[in-house]
Scaffold this motif. Structure first.
Motif, short mmCIF file in Angstrom:
data_model
loop_
_atom_site.label_atom_id
_atom_site.label_comp_id
_atom_site.label_asym_id
_atom_site.label_seq_id
_atom_site.Cartn_x
_atom_site.Cartn_y
_atom_site.Cartn_z
N VAL A 80 0.85 -1.19 0.00
CA VAL A 80 0.00 0.00 0.00
C VAL A 80 0.89 1.24 0.00
O VAL A 80 1.76 1.38 0.86
CB VAL A 80 -0.93 0.01 1.23
CG1 VAL A 80 -1.82 1.24 1.22
CG2 VAL A 80 -1.77 -1.27 1.27
N LEU A 112 -4.96 5.71 -2.11
CA LEU A 112 -3.98 4.67 -1.85
C LEU A 112 -3.79 3.82 -3.10
O LEU A 112 -4.76 3.43 -3.75
CB LEU A 112 -4.43 3.77 -0.70
CG LEU A 112 -4.59 4.44 0.66
CD1 LEU A 112 -5.14 3.44 1.67
CD2 LEU A 112 -3.26 5.02 1.14
N CYS A 167 -2.80 0.28 -4.18
CA CYS A 167 -2.70 -1.05 -3.58
C CYS A 167 -2.26 -2.05 -4.65
O CYS A 167 -2.88 -2.16 -5.70
CB CYS A 167 -4.04 -1.48 -3.01
SG CYS A 167 -4.65 -0.36 -1.72
#
Length: 72
Positions: A3, A11, A13
């Motif tokens: 992350v 974010l 990911c």
């Protein structure tokens, strides 16, 4: 899951399994003998590539249904 916070506040990911696939793509270029250089691939190249490909294999099940911990 890897992350990374982005400047936008979102974010990024990256699944561990995706990371493993990217790692094997990078490592396919290990050695420069294909470009006229003299740095050849190591003798155990195939075994090393298998290890790189599978090194995050245990994450597949969790990544199919990820969950957050209580602390987020």
């Amino acid at each position: 899951m890897i992350v990374r916070p982005m400047p936008s506040g979102q974010l990024l990911c990256i699944h561990q399994t995706s990371h493993a696939l990217m790692a094997v793509d990078f490592c396919r270029h290990w050695g420069n003998c294909h470009a006229g250089g003299d740095f050849a691939r190591p003798p155990l190249y195939s075994a090393v590539m298998a290890g790189i490909t599978l090194h995050d294999n245990g994450w597949s099940e969790w990544e199919a249904a990820p969950q957050l911990r209580e602390d987020g």
